[in-house]
Write an enzyme that holds these catalytic residues in place. Sequence first.
Site, PDB file in Angstrom:
ATOM      1  N   TRP A  91       0.865  -1.186   0.000  1.00  0.00           N
ATOM      2  CA  TRP A  91       0.000   0.000   0.000  1.00  0.00           C
ATOM      3  C   TRP A  91       0.894   1.225   0.000  1.00  0.00           C
ATOM      4  O   TRP A  91       1.862   1.296   0.757  1.00  0.00           O
ATOM      5  CB  TRP A  91      -0.917   0.032   1.228  1.00  0.00           C
ATOM      6  CG  TRP A  91      -1.611   1.366   1.323  1.00  0.00           C
ATOM      7  CD1 TRP A  91      -2.634   1.790   0.543  1.00  0.00           C
ATOM      8  CD2 TRP A  91      -1.273   2.468   2.187  1.00  0.00           C
ATOM      9  NE1 TRP A  91      -2.968   3.087   0.873  1.00  0.00           N
ATOM     10  CE2 TRP A  91      -2.151   3.523   1.866  1.00  0.00           C
ATOM     11  CE3 TRP A  91      -0.322   2.660   3.188  1.00  0.00           C
ATOM     12  CZ2 TRP A  91      -2.103   4.754   2.522  1.00  0.00           C
ATOM     13  CZ3 TRP A  91      -0.259   3.880   3.837  1.00  0.00           C
ATOM     14  CH2 TRP A  91      -1.166   4.917   3.510  1.00  0.00           C
ATOM     15  N   GLU A  96      -2.939  -2.938  -2.575  1.00  0.00           N
ATOM     16  CA  GLU A  96      -4.092  -2.382  -1.845  1.00  0.00           C
ATOM     17  C   GLU A  96      -4.477  -0.996  -2.374  1.00  0.00           C
ATOM     18  O   GLU A  96      -3.675  -0.056  -2.344  1.00  0.00           O
ATOM     19  CB  GLU A  96      -3.750  -2.279  -0.352  1.00  0.00           C
ATOM     20  CG  GLU A  96      -4.878  -1.704   0.501  1.00  0.00           C
ATOM     21  CD  GLU A  96      -4.515  -1.602   1.975  1.00  0.00           C
ATOM     22  OE1 GLU A  96      -3.331  -1.814   2.316  1.00  0.00           O
ATOM     23  OE2 GLU A  96      -5.413  -1.301   2.786  1.00  0.00           O
ATOM     24  N   LYS A  99      -7.030   2.528  -2.573  1.00  0.00           N
ATOM     25  CA  LYS A  99      -7.647   3.438  -1.603  1.00  0.00           C
ATOM     26  C   LYS A  99      -8.331   4.564  -2.360  1.00  0.00           C
ATOM     27  O   LYS A  99      -7.859   4.977  -3.421  1.00  0.00           O
ATOM     28  CB  LYS A  99      -6.551   3.993  -0.679  1.00  0.00           C
ATOM     29  CG  LYS A  99      -7.081   4.786   0.483  1.00  0.00           C
ATOM     30  CD  LYS A  99      -6.051   4.925   1.581  1.00  0.00           C
ATOM     31  CE  LYS A  99      -6.640   5.728   2.726  1.00  0.00           C
ATOM     32  NZ  LYS A  99      -5.827   5.735   3.915  1.00  0.00           N
ATOM     33  N   ASP A 143      -9.627  -3.243   1.394  1.00  0.00           N
ATOM     34  CA  ASP A 143      -9.759  -2.694   2.746  1.00  0.00           C
ATOM     35  C   ASP A 143     -11.115  -1.999   2.767  1.00  0.00           C
ATOM     36  O   ASP A 143     -11.366  -1.091   1.959  1.00  0.00           O
ATOM     37  CB  ASP A 143      -8.603  -1.707   2.981  1.00  0.00           C
ATOM     38  CG  ASP A 143      -8.624  -1.044   4.346  1.00  0.00           C
ATOM     39  OD1 ASP A 143      -9.725  -0.641   4.788  1.00  0.00           O
ATOM     40  OD2 ASP A 143      -7.557  -0.882   4.959  1.00  0.00           O
ATOM     41  N   HIS A 163     -11.619   1.743   2.418  1.00  0.00           N
ATOM     42  CA  HIS A 163     -10.994   2.418   1.281  1.00  0.00           C
ATOM     43  C   HIS A 163     -11.907   2.631   0.079  1.00  0.00           C
ATOM     44  O   HIS A 163     -11.434   2.726  -1.044  1.00  0.00           O
ATOM     45  CB  HIS A 163      -9.761   1.621   0.834  1.00  0.00           C
ATOM     46  CG  HIS A 163      -8.613   1.718   1.792  1.00  0.00           C
ATOM     47  ND1 HIS A 163      -7.359   1.242   1.527  1.00  0.00           N
ATOM     48  CD2 HIS A 163      -8.545   2.265   3.037  1.00  0.00           C
ATOM     49  CE1 HIS A 163      -6.561   1.476   2.553  1.00  0.00           C
ATOM     50  NE2 HIS A 163      -7.259   2.095   3.488  1.00  0.00           N
ATOM     51  N   HIS A 206      -8.564  -6.386   4.312  1.00  0.00           N
ATOM     52  CA  HIS A 206      -8.251  -5.602   5.504  1.00  0.00           C
ATOM     53  C   HIS A 206      -9.603  -5.246   6.107  1.00  0.00           C
ATOM     54  O   HIS A 206     -10.298  -4.362   5.598  1.00  0.00           O
ATOM     55  CB  HIS A 206      -7.470  -4.333   5.144  1.00  0.00           C
ATOM     56  CG  HIS A 206      -6.004  -4.561   5.059  1.00  0.00           C
ATOM     57  ND1 HIS A 206      -5.093  -3.543   4.895  1.00  0.00           N
ATOM     58  CD2 HIS A 206      -5.277  -5.705   5.145  1.00  0.00           C
ATOM     59  CE1 HIS A 206      -3.872  -4.056   4.871  1.00  0.00           C
ATOM     60  NE2 HIS A 206      -3.956  -5.361   5.019  1.00  0.00           N
ATOM     61  N   ASP A 232     -12.057   6.750   6.362  1.00  0.00           N
ATOM     62  CA  ASP A 232     -11.206   5.593   6.675  1.00  0.00           C
ATOM     63  C   ASP A 232     -10.650   5.738   8.090  1.00  0.00           C
ATOM     64  O   ASP A 232      -9.448   5.835   8.295  1.00  0.00           O
ATOM     65  CB  ASP A 232     -10.071   5.546   5.630  1.00  0.00           C
ATOM     66  CG  ASP A 232      -9.136   4.374   5.832  1.00  0.00           C
ATOM     67  OD1 ASP A 232      -9.612   3.328   6.292  1.00  0.00           O
ATOM     68  OD2 ASP A 232      -7.937   4.512   5.537  1.00  0.00           O
ATOM     69  N   ASP A 286     -10.641   3.732  10.613  1.00  0.00           N
ATOM     70  CA  ASP A 286     -10.031   2.547  11.214  1.00  0.00           C
ATOM     71  C   ASP A 286     -10.473   2.326  12.659  1.00  0.00           C
ATOM     72  O   ASP A 286      -9.647   2.071  13.538  1.00  0.00           O
ATOM     73  CB  ASP A 286      -8.497   2.615  11.085  1.00  0.00           C
ATOM     74  CG  ASP A 286      -8.054   2.422   9.649  1.00  0.00           C
ATOM     75  OD1 ASP A 286      -8.319   1.343   9.087  1.00  0.00           O
ATOM     76  OD2 ASP A 286      -7.461   3.355   9.064  1.00  0.00           O
ATOM     77  N   ASP A 317      -7.322  -4.353   9.966  1.00  0.00           N
ATOM     78  CA  ASP A 317      -6.598  -3.087   9.828  1.00  0.00           C
ATOM     79  C   ASP A 317      -7.373  -1.981  10.534  1.00  0.00           C
ATOM     80  O   ASP A 317      -8.197  -1.303   9.931  1.00  0.00           O
ATOM     81  CB  ASP A 317      -6.396  -2.745   8.342  1.00  0.00           C
ATOM     82  CG  ASP A 317      -5.477  -1.535   8.173  1.00  0.00           C
ATOM     83  OD1 ASP A 317      -4.915  -1.090   9.188  1.00  0.00           O
ATOM     84  OD2 ASP A 317      -5.325  -1.054   7.040  1.00  0.00           O
TER      85      ASP A 317
HETATM   86  C1  LIG Z   1      -1.028   0.959   8.307  1.00  0.00           C
HETATM   87  C2  LIG Z   1      -1.992   1.127   7.207  1.00  0.00           C
HETATM   88  O1  LIG Z   1      -3.279   1.148   7.673  1.00  0.00           O
HETATM   89  C3  LIG Z   1      -1.989   0.082   6.189  1.00  0.00           C
HETATM   90  O2  LIG Z   1      -0.717  -0.188   5.794  1.00  0.00           O
HETATM   91  C4  LIG Z   1      -2.801   0.262   4.916  1.00  0.00           C
HETATM   92  O3  LIG Z   1      -3.272  -1.022   4.743  1.00  0.00           O
HETATM   93  C5  LIG Z   1      -3.964   1.200   4.907  1.00  0.00           C
HETATM   94  O4  LIG Z   1      -5.059   0.750   5.012  1.00  0.00           O
HETATM   95  C6  LIG Z   1      -3.803   2.659   4.746  1.00  0.00           C
HETATM   96  O5  LIG Z   1      -4.998   3.332   4.817  1.00  0.00           O
HETATM   97 MN   LIG Z   2      -5.475  -1.344   4.877  1.00  0.00          MN
END
Ligand SMILES: C[C@H](O)[C@H](O)[C@@H](O)C(=O)CO
Ligand SMILES: [Mn+2]
Length: 421
Positions: free
Chosen positions: A188, A229, A231, A262, A265, A289, A297, A299, A329
Amino acid sequence: MANKEIIAKAYEIAKEQYATLGVDTDAVLKKINEIKISLHCWQTDDVSGSENPDGPLSGGIQATGNYPGKARNVTEVMADLEKVMSMLPGKQRVNVHALYGDFSKGKVDRDRISVKQFQGWIDWCKKQDIGMDFNGSFFSHPKAGSGFTLSSKNEEIRKFWVEHLKRSREIAAEVGKQLGSPCILNTWIPDGSKDTPVDRNGMRSLLTKSLDEGMAQKFPKEHMKDAVESKVFGIGAESMTVGSHDYYLGYAIKNNKLICLDNGHFHPTEVVGDKISSCLQFVDEVLLHVTRPVRWDSDHVVTLNEEVQLIASEIVRNDFINRVNIGLDFFDASINRIGAYVIGTRATQKAFMIAMLEPTSTLVRFEENNQNFERLALLEELKTKPFGAVWDYYCLQEGVPIGEDYITEIQSYENEVLSRR
Ligand SMILES: C[C@H](O)[C@H](O)[C@@H](O)C(=O)CO
Ligand SMILES: [Mn+2]
């Protein structure tokens, strides 16, 4: 503390109820162990890593919060992951970012890393009897400061990151070889543009050139597999992402790579659960992810929501377990980080168990007969079947905390370990 006798009794009743739907819960209790979730090491310390732990997190991602007790070095990262795994049923894998090498014998830059900095992780995985996945780290580095890495028009910077990709792949191949389980190397990059760019094509052509150069070396797929990956946007890269979904899906198909999906994303109404069967028409395998995007995003810690349920259901319904690699993730710095892992991983595991408890052939029959009322009714009724009794019994069998019992265990770890950091 959960009463073991009650858990066992509740399971027997649930077993009968599922049997009337044609679902064999004993078989589910065996099958669920096929689900191996790759635990991302970066929830232990808010993606700080061991290379430059006090440096800023860059690349358009952010861990918000300052809950005490974050891991301060790789030894603490490993200790925390061991604690997490002791509270999870089944066997997991670990997912390591290149940021998390052992640099105690001297710092080496990203274009100089080798297996030496990661042998500690491999040995730890051997001890835990688990597989390991790996990621090059294309962020939190001065040479990523312009916002461009593999697609940079500065040749020196582009070459630096190509070398990082090469080395990350070599490390991954060695990891897979030593552990006897293929290591998924996910790539990524944060490359993108805050404002409307003009030369989108130029950037994407450079990315293709860099990926081709960086991935030129072939490794046995028993040792390592590449994933790429995509995004939709990052913070500070809102207008265009070089590695968009169209871009990477095309690259993966053309070059026989895995596509990493992910679920943070994509545009908010897009669901990854709908993408799996599309991608698997054209690529051999997918990497996931699993995360919880809240408006962006962000997380957040994974919870048992509809989005995650669709992902799990699609995999189980279509018997894609051997073609979908499941990673997590998320990085929430606002709550106990060990608790974040346990909640997020168990929620993902629960989604898979619910998927396995579905009488899929009955639902497909309804669908094929155009009995859409019946399909909707059964899907609704399944939501309140006694899944929890099967889950608790699984935890009982596996010797891990049942139900909310992990709360007190995590509180003790916080008092005895995390609060002393
Ligand atoms: C640490 C990151 O979240 C990861 O490498 C990557 O997968 C990502 O999702 C970035 O938005
Ligand atoms: Mn990710």
